[in-house]
Scaffold this motif. Structure first.
Motif: not given
Length: 768
Positions: A70, A115, A221
């Protein structure tokens, strides 16, 4: 007479390339800055191993397993990504994304991916190797091919049992864990991820010490996703500090200096507490974050050698070479050339010759210490507990796209070289920091905050380069904010804060009685202000990539740069019939001065002086922006004064008015001080290119730039023009003073004033 961006508002082009990628898992090596590219930083990672000097943390991965890689990405370029395993010496061991000679990048049709489920090769093991993410910015190219950003994680790949894997943030691996899908048990409800690797700041209001609200901010993220927003009376990490500021906007701001940054952003400021603190009120039309930054003028580019351990990652760092001198050794073809890299294993040196201490660092983001628990993800502030928060920062360009005449694109779209490659003027150029720092984001002390209703969050940040600014604690510094309060009401965010004037370490700049470089920025929403097409075009994330208070790229309109003395760099005294304005002031002296008198014959007489032998200009504007600004521009050459009536219609060199309504009285250039005296009617017959002087307008003071004595063409201003902190209001009907005698008669009030100002300016020039 409307002068130009080129003349009056030094809105220097801030050409930038904003990919901003940083691995979230596996944890990127410290310092995990997100503007590491193959133009300014060294292959293979842009950040040297063990830059902190406290050891290298290696994420343990199981050979042959699938890893959810990620990353955070603050700007979605067009172009794909690649994930590779590199040997420790930087040569390529394995490609983890499907690429080929015809498709060197993966996911080129979905540019918002953050990701990827990467399958590690069976049978491949290493004591210390590198997982590298590279992101192509296809709008740009370099002399060697593709322009890329990179982020690296140090990893150890072996046939680990699941109970040998690390759990982060206090998590534990169950005794009955499953090797096929190992999952840690997180000890804190604020931790998430199969390794407890992602850490939020709060789960409920109690985690904010019941002094605020726990609010979910972003969707990507970049942890902490859940953050504490403080109520009035509290501030800081988890709202744990008490604030003496409880009112966002005082009812009386007459004791503050004022500067309008652009049409959407303005600040009030004053030095308080016996000259030990600065108080700033920053008001911006935005529902997102707002940032203000500053640094001393004349700062050297060597400031980017901080932190010291990261400096060797710069191509122009200690021992570095100039940019664009070719691909560094050991890179292989990692820049995305047509040649596939699948056979790179045979050329790699064996592992096992690791030098240095690789086993002493703390897990996940805590490379600064030997503690057992990692700092929260996104929080790589070392041993401190404060999270990084969201702080995509502040590349700045004032007054909306004020440098429209430049040829270099913003960075979201061009098929030319990325800004800075092989060109002068950037802080990265000039060898070992010999040149002056030039890019607005380089080495900036910053305050970044956001608000939701009557709650807010605000922290002290530092920007080393064009990477997302990081909290001072990231650099082992101190948060120097001493009080804060904020709110967002009807789309207007107001942040009021106090900060120490003195610097607390290298991530701070002392605020002194001097002119400083200043930048500002604020978050964007759809429709976003990308100067060129980005990866968001026709994307499923087109409408929601930039969320409220999600500190990603600000866009080319929501930024600016200026110069400012926080001690009060402008001295403006005015009434309806006369006034004076000193700017460029420091230590009680002003480098530039403007004086005016309104007479009962309907004329306004001006005298302006500046410490320069270039052109000087007076702008008259309704809104401080360059377009539709009346301008009076002149200079003195060989004893001959020149003055022209001009008008700014766009961001282009200003044209001379067809009808000139400015009368030159006299001019001089003495000991480096240019002085021009002139007058103009309050209302002229030119209704197209003259702005009436009756009523209220901003005055702008610009300084050149060269000029051509024969053609009257002038170059761009040499520094950011000054703008009055408020509108100057004139009303000739209230002015009873008679017009001074014509030039050549006995000394008048005007000519005596001019003589006084000239003498005063010469004296000031000798003091500077």
């Amino acid at each position: 007479m409307k002068a130009i961006n080129i003349i009056l508002l030094s809105l220097l082009a801030l050409s930038t390339v904003d990919a901003h990628i940083r691995l979230s898992f596996p944890k990127a090596r410290m310092y995990d800055l997100d503007f590491l590219d193959n133009v300014r930083t060294r292959s293979p990672c842009g950040m040297p191993e063990n830059a902190t000097g406290n050891g290298v943390y290696k994420t343990k991965l199981i050979a042959g397993s699938t890893v959810d890689v990620t990353w955070h990405m603050a700007f979605p370029h067009g172009g794909g990504f690649r994930i590779q395993i590199l040997h420790r010496n930087g040569t390529i061991a394995h490609e983890l994304t499907p690429t080929s000679s015809s498709t060197p990048w993966f996911s080129t049709n979905n540019n918002t991916v953050q990701n990827y489920m990467a399958m590690l090769p069976n049978g491949f093991m290493c004591d210390h190797c590198i997982l590298r993410l590279t992101r192509n910015a296809k709008e740009w190219v370099t002399a060697n091919g593709a322009y890329i950003f990179w982020s690296c994680a140090d990893v150890e790949i072996k046939n680990f049992g699941c109970n040998q894997l690390d759990c982060y943030n206090g998590g534990n691996m169950p005794a009955n864990c499953n090797n096929a899908s190992p999952s840690c048990t997180c000890s804190s409800n604020m931790a998430t991820g199969d390794r407890c690797q992602y850490m939020n700041e709060c789960e409920n209001n109690a985690d904010c010490n019941n002094n605020g609200q726990c609010i979910t901010i972003n969707q990507d993220y970049y942890y902490p996703i859940k953050q504490c927003y403080c109520s009035a009376g509290s501030y800081g990490y988890k709202c744990a500090k008490s604030s003496s500021l409880t009112q966002v906007m005082p009812s009386d701001v007459t004791s503050y200096s004022y500067t309008k940054l652009n049409k959407d952003s303005e600040i009030w400021y004053k030095v308080i507490n016996s000259n030990t603190e600065i108080e700033v009120i920053h008001k911006t039309t935005t529902k997102s974050w707002a940032a203000l930054g500053w640094r001393p003028r004349g700062l050297r580019a060597s400031c980017q050698f901080f932190p010291p351990g990261a400096a060797s990652g710069l191509l122009t760092g200690p021992g570095g070479s100039a940019e664009g001198e070719g691909r560094p050794e050991g890179e292989g073809n990692a820049e995305g050339t047509a040649k596939p890299e699948g056979n790179a294993e045979s050329t790699a040196a064996p592992e096992g010759n690791a030098e240095g201490n690789t086993g002493t660092a703390a897990p996940e983001g805590n490379a600064e210490g030997n503690t057992a628990t990692a700092a929260p993800e996104g929080n790589a502030e070392g041993s401190t507990s404060k999270p990084e928060g969201n702080a995509e920062g502040s590349t700045s360009k004032p007054e909306g796209n004020a440098e429209g005449s430049t040829s270099k694109p913003e960075g979201e779209g061009s098929t030319s070289k990325p800004e800075g490659e092989g060109e002068g003027g950037n802080s990265e150029n000039g060898g070992a920091g010999g040149a002056a720092v030039a890019h607005p984001m380089d080495c900036m002390d910053m305050i970044i905050g956001s608000a939701r209703g009557n709650t807010f969050r605000l922290f002290d940040y530092y920007s080393r380069d064009r990477s997302t600014p990081r909290m001072d604690a990231f650099y082992s510094g101190q948060d120097s904010v001493t009080a804060a309060v904020g709110s967002e009401v009807n789309g207007v965010t107001t942040l009021r804060w106090r900060k120490k004037l003195a610097a607390d370490g290298q991530s701070d700049h002392a605020i002194t009685d001097a002119i400083m470089d200043v930048i500002y920025a604020y978050g964007q929403k759809h429709p976003y202000s990308h100067q060129f097409d980005s990866g968001l075009v026709n994307s499923h994330r087109m409408n929601n990539y930039y969320g409220d208070d999600e500190l990603k790229y600000h866009g080319f309109q929501n930024r600016g740069r200026s110069t400012l003395n926080f001690f009060g760099g402008n001295r403006l005294v005015t009434n309806q019939c006369a006034g004076s304005w000193g700017n460029g002031c420091a230590a009680g002296r002003c480098a530039n001065n403007l004086m005016w008198n309104v007479y009962n014959d309907g004329t306004v007489h001006f005298t302006m002086t500046a410490n320069t032998d270039k052109w000087i200009a007076l702008g008259i504007s309704d809104n401080t922006m360059m377009r539709e600004t009346d301008a009076i521009v002149g200079w003195v050459n060989g004893g001959q004064a020149v003055l022209k009536d001009r008008y700014i219609t766009s961001y282009a060199p200003p044209a001379i008015d067809a009808i000139g309504n400015v009368v030159l009285v006299n001019g001089s250039l003495t000991n480096g001080v240019t002085s021009l005296s002139f007058y103009r009617k309050i209302n002229t017959t030119d209704t197209q290119t003259d702005i009436t002087l009756h009523g209220c307008h901003y005055f702008i003071f610009g300084i050149g730039g060269n000029y051509n004595q024969a053609t009257y063409v002038m170059s761009k201003h040499a520094s950011t023009p000054f703008v009055t902190s408020r509108k100057v209001c004139l009303d000739g009907s209230r002015c009873t003073t008679s017009k001074p005698p014509s030039t050549g008669s006995a000394p008048s009030v005007f000519t005596m004033t001019h003589l006084f100002v000239t003498i005063f300016s010469v004296l000031v020039a000798k003091l500077f």
